[in-house]
Structures are given as structure tokens and as C-alpha cells.
Enzyme design. Structure first.
Site, PDB file in Angstrom:
ATOM      1  N   GLU A 290      17.867   4.053  -2.194  1.00 22.86           N
ATOM      2  CA  GLU A 290      17.477   2.704  -2.625  1.00 22.86           C
ATOM      3  C   GLU A 290      16.875   2.739  -4.040  1.00 22.86           C
ATOM      4  O   GLU A 290      17.165   1.894  -4.874  1.00 22.86           O
ATOM      5  CB  GLU A 290      16.493   2.116  -1.611  1.00 22.86           C
TER       6      GLU A 290
ATOM      7  N   THR B 212       0.832  -1.210   0.000  1.00 23.64           N
ATOM      8  CA  THR B 212       0.000   0.000   0.000  1.00 23.64           C
ATOM      9  C   THR B 212       0.865   1.259   0.000  1.00 23.64           C
ATOM     10  O   THR B 212       0.393   2.318  -0.389  1.00 23.64           O
ATOM     11  CB  THR B 212      -0.908   0.032   1.251  1.00 23.64           C
ATOM     12  N   ASP B 213       2.128   1.142   0.441  1.00 20.11           N
ATOM     13  CA  ASP B 213       2.935   2.385   0.610  1.00 20.11           C
ATOM     14  C   ASP B 213       3.155   3.110  -0.715  1.00 20.11           C
ATOM     15  O   ASP B 213       3.023   4.334  -0.793  1.00 20.11           O
ATOM     16  CB  ASP B 213       4.254   2.141   1.372  1.00 20.11           C
TER      17      ASP B 213
ATOM     18  N   TYR C 211       7.798  -7.314  -8.065  1.00 26.57           N
ATOM     19  CA  TYR C 211       7.481  -6.108  -7.284  1.00 26.57           C
ATOM     20  C   TYR C 211       7.225  -4.937  -8.240  1.00 26.57           C
ATOM     21  O   TYR C 211       6.211  -4.254  -8.160  1.00 26.57           O
ATOM     22  CB  TYR C 211       8.652  -5.794  -6.339  1.00 26.57           C
TER      23      TYR C 211
ATOM     24  N   ASP D 213       9.822   1.211   4.872  1.00 28.12           N
ATOM     25  CA  ASP D 213      10.899   0.570   5.624  1.00 28.12           C
ATOM     26  C   ASP D 213      11.861   1.584   6.235  1.00 28.12           C
ATOM     27  O   ASP D 213      12.226   1.495   7.410  1.00 28.12           O
ATOM     28  CB  ASP D 213      11.679  -0.394   4.716  1.00 28.12           C
TER      29      ASP D 213
ATOM     30  N   LEU E  16      12.956  -8.390   6.326  1.00 28.91           N
ATOM     31  CA  LEU E  16      12.879  -7.628   7.579  1.00 28.91           C
ATOM     32  C   LEU E  16      13.661  -6.313   7.473  1.00 28.91           C
ATOM     33  O   LEU E  16      14.031  -5.708   8.472  1.00 28.91           O
ATOM     34  CB  LEU E  16      13.388  -8.481   8.754  1.00 28.91           C
TER      35      LEU E  16
ATOM     36  N   SER F 215      18.229  -3.749   4.493  1.00 36.22           N
ATOM     37  CA  SER F 215      18.779  -2.711   3.619  1.00 36.22           C
ATOM     38  C   SER F 215      18.353  -1.316   4.069  1.00 36.22           C
ATOM     39  O   SER F 215      19.183  -0.398   4.119  1.00 36.22           O
ATOM     40  CB  SER F 215      18.422  -2.948   2.164  1.00 36.22           C
TER      41      SER F 215
END
Ligand code: GLA
Length: 401
Positions: free
Chosen positions: A165, A41-42, A227, A177, A130, A133
Site C-alpha cells: 500500500e 496513533t499507528d 492524512y 488495517d 472499513l 483495501s
């Protein structure tokens, strides 16, 4: 391993690798995260609800005067060195690119940086979803600020880390993240609006409840390409829906009612993707309401629904994740279980009654291994520390002994 032991062994490595006495080293930490709900959703300007975990990246660093950056990975026992005047992505040391990207972008913003020696050490399983990065980027950004004596607004630091990133490492991730690694606090869910970047920290764990993370130990090579494909499909959904809802900018703006009205105009696959995102955003809002009301059973149910939607509509799960979640659903004392992170492998997140945790661990370990031959990694989240400088307390030597 406790923090004193970790910093001691990093210090010893620092002396070996850089041949310096290492007395002026500074240490910084940045935690990994687990997403409780609000998946994919981000990047649709939506809502997420992640939490930091007690696993982290630690950096140890000191200035050097020759304009060189010398990096060393404790975990990989690998080094890489470059000049501040020539920062290019590494082909053979992808771990270094998270650091390089942040350095590159600070310089691009006109920040003058000194050379440095730096070691990175971590206990977040790499590639397990998790966010090791993001933690590396955040730890680097905090280290550079401390070393060079400048301070940025945390939200600006988060944005820079995300850009590192996206633009330097080349992964088109959203902002969740990096945001939670810098701003989150353990045992609190971070409710983030990814459009406005307004957030709230919501305490939700009590002595009777645990968040347990289970690592399937599988990682599909598809993760990156699929993705990006999902992101495109969402954008495509927005352009179809814009014909009927001209004011929308992202899937975040589409209500469930208007989606019901216009979904018949979408191609089948795009329809499924949009349905996941639109409903998942609602599930985050319902989860926040449930947490505020102390209704953890309701929250658990929403987690389960999120998994079903990621499996059937967004299609980012995999057989191992599904198996692990199904075992959890069948185990007593589990309020909710779902895959977490980008998908195609990695971890599940489970909300488990404290007095059933041991049984839960046994059950997952035994049944998952029986079916897959893989021994899963299971860990119960403990309170961790917020991102920032690590204050090293000198060890007291008692006199007279
Ligand atoms: C990865 C990305 C995040 C987010 C999740 C899916 O972890 O880095 O930005 O998109 O996938 O929710």
C-alpha cells in the site's frame, strides 16, 4: 447473502470470464475492520484497538501456466491482465493495484510465482473507512501462498501488505488495517502495540451489547492529502520535542507529564496534533483496562472523548460525522460513539445496548436523513470469520427424492 451463494455466483462468473470449467478454484477470505479506539496513533508507534467485521473480500483463483495474471473485479465487472515479468501500477484500474503491489513485492523477495486467474468480490463498502483495501491485500497474499505452496509468518505477511500500500499504491498508511485483517478475530478487540507488534485479542462483546457501524456516505477528497499532512505534523512535533527530550523516537515515547512541561515550545497547530496522539495512546491503554474489568461504560466514555479530540485537536472529522455522532450521544442505550478510520467522511462506530439497537437504527436513520438528505447505511456487526481459506462444503443431494 450467505457464503455458499456468494461462492456459487463467483464460480459462475469465473466460468464466464475465464472460459474454464472452474472445478479447481480455491476461495480465500479476508475481513474488513472497524477501529474501536486509537485513531491516528499507528504511524506514531502507538497503540490501537480495532476489531474485524463480518464484511470481507473473497478471492477465487486457479493457476495458469503462461506466466500471466488475469484479474477480474466481480463488483466492478472489470478485468485486467499483465505478465509476472512486468508489474506496474495501473492508472485506470486502481482496484487492481492492491493485488499487483502484493504480487510485485513477493517476487521482489525472490518468491517464484505461477500465473493465475483471479476474481475479487467484496461486500465492504469501498471508501467508507472499513479497510476494503487492506482486506484485498491480505486476501491476495493468502491466495498466493496457497497457490504457490509457500508459507510466511503472519506478521511478515502483514508487513508486506502494508508495504504494497505504501510503495506500490502510494498511500502512506500505518500497519493497523492489514494487521487486524489477517490476525484479528470477530467480536474480539485486537490490542496492538504498533512499535513492537505485540498484540492481544480481548473478548468484549456479550449478548447485551452490539457494535453498530453507521456510514455517513460522504467521502471528502481531502482524505489522502490531509492524512499525509497529519503524519508530517506529528514528525515535526517529535523534532521540536527532541530538543528537550532527546531520547524520544516517536510521539509514543512522550508522557503526558513531559508534554505538559514542554508543550509551550510548540507552534499552536503542532501542539494540538501532538496532544491528540499522546492522549489517544493513553485512552487506548485505559480502554484495555476498562474492557478487562468489564467496565463498558468507561470504555464508551473514552470513545466519546476520542471523537472530541479527533474533531477539535486533530481536525479530521467533518460535519456529517459530527452530526451522526451527536445523534448517537443523544440516543438512549448508546454507551459510546465516535468517528472511525482516517476521517473526512466514512463511518462512525457505536457501542449500543442490544435491546436498544432497533430504536438506535431508527433514530440515526431519521435524524441524519432529515438534516443531510442522505440515507445512511447502518449495520450491526455479527460474528464473522477469520482470514483464510474458505472450505466449501459440497451440497448433499439426498437420495430417493
Ligand atoms: C487509515 C490508515 C490506518 C490508520 C487510520 C487512522 O485507516 O490506513 O493505518 O492510520 O487511518 O487511525
Amino acid at each position: 447473502m450467505d457464503i455458499e451463494k456468494r461462492t456459487e455466483r463467483i464460480k459462475a462468473r469465473f466460468k464466464d470470464v475465464f472460459s474454464v470449467d472452474g472445478e479447481d478454484i480455491t476461495f480465500v477470505r479476508a475481513p474488513g475492520r472497524v477501529n474501536l479506539i486509537g485513531e491516528h496513533t499507528d504511524y506514531n508507534d502507538g497503540f490501537v484497538l480495532p476489531m474485524t467485521i463480518d464484511r470481507e473480500i473473497i478471492t477465487a483463483f486457479q493457476a495458469r501456466s503462461d506466466g500471466l495474471i488475469s484479474l477480474h473485479s466481480y463488483n466492478f465487472s472489470l478485468s485486467c491482465q499483465f505478465s509476472l515479468n512486468k508489474i506496474e501500477p495501473e492508472r485506470n484500474a486502481s482496484w487492481a493495484n492492491y493485488v499487483k503491489g502484493v504480487i510485485y513485492l513477493f517476487r521482489e523477495q525472490g518468491i517464484k510465482l505461477s500465473g493465475m486467474n483471479m476474481i475479487l468480490e467484496g461486500n465492504i463498502s469501498m471508501g467508507s473507512g472499513l479497510s476494503s483495501s487492506a482486506a484485498m491485500e491480505v486476501a491476495t497474499a493468502l491466495s498466493l501462498q496457497l497457490l504457490n505452496g509457500f508459507e510466511w509468518e503472519p506478521i511478515e505477511v502483514v508487513k508486506l501488505c502494508q508495504r504494497a500500500e505504501n510503495e506500490f499504491v502510494g498511500v502512506n498508511c500505518g500497519i493497523m488495517d492489514q494487521f487486524v485483517s489477517l490476525i484479528g478475530e470477530s467480536n474480539k478487540a485486537l490490542f496492538l502495540d504498533c512499535r513492537t507488534l505485540n498484540y492481544q485479542l480481548i473478548p468484549f462483546l456479550n449478548e447485551d451489547l452490539r457494535v453498530v457501524i453507521c456510514n455517513t456516505k460522504v467521502k471528502r477528497g481531502l482524505a489522502g492529502s490531509e492524512y499525509n499532512k497529519r503524519r508530517k505534523e506529528c514528525e515535526e512535533g517529535v523534532s521540536y520535542l527532541k530538543k528537550y527530550l532527546p531520547d524520544i523516537k516517536a510521539l509514543r515515547d512522550v508522557t503526558e507529564d513531559s508534554f505538559e512541561k514542554y508543550k509551550c515550545f510548540l507552534p499552536g497547530m503542532i501542539k494540538k496534533r501532538c496532544q491528540h496522539v499522546i492522549k489517544e495512546n493513553q485512552r487506548v491503554l485505559q480502554s484495555v483496562a476498562a474492557l478487562r474489568a468489564g467496565d463498558l461504560n468507561k470504555f464508551g466514555k473514552l470513545m466519546n472523548e476520542s471523537h472530541e479530540s479527533l474533531r477539535d485537536k486533530y481536525e479530521v472529522s467533518c460535519p456529517e460525522l459530527d452530526l451522526m455522532v451527536e445523534i448517537a450521544w443523544e440516543t438512549e442505550g448508546v454507551l459510546g460513539a465516535r468517528m472511525t478510520g482516517g476521517g473526512f467522511g466514512g463511518c462512525t462506530v457505536n457501542l449500543v445496548k442490544e435491546n436498544k439497537v432497533a430504536e438506535f437504527e431508527r433514530e440515526i436513520f431519521k435524524r441524519y436523513r432529515e438534516k443531510t438528505g442522505i440515507s445512511p447505511e447502518i449495520y450491526v456487526c455479527q460474528a464473522g470469520k477469520k482470514a483464510g481459506k474458505i472450505e466449501i462444503v459440497p451440497v448433499k443431494i439426498e437420495e430417493g427424492r
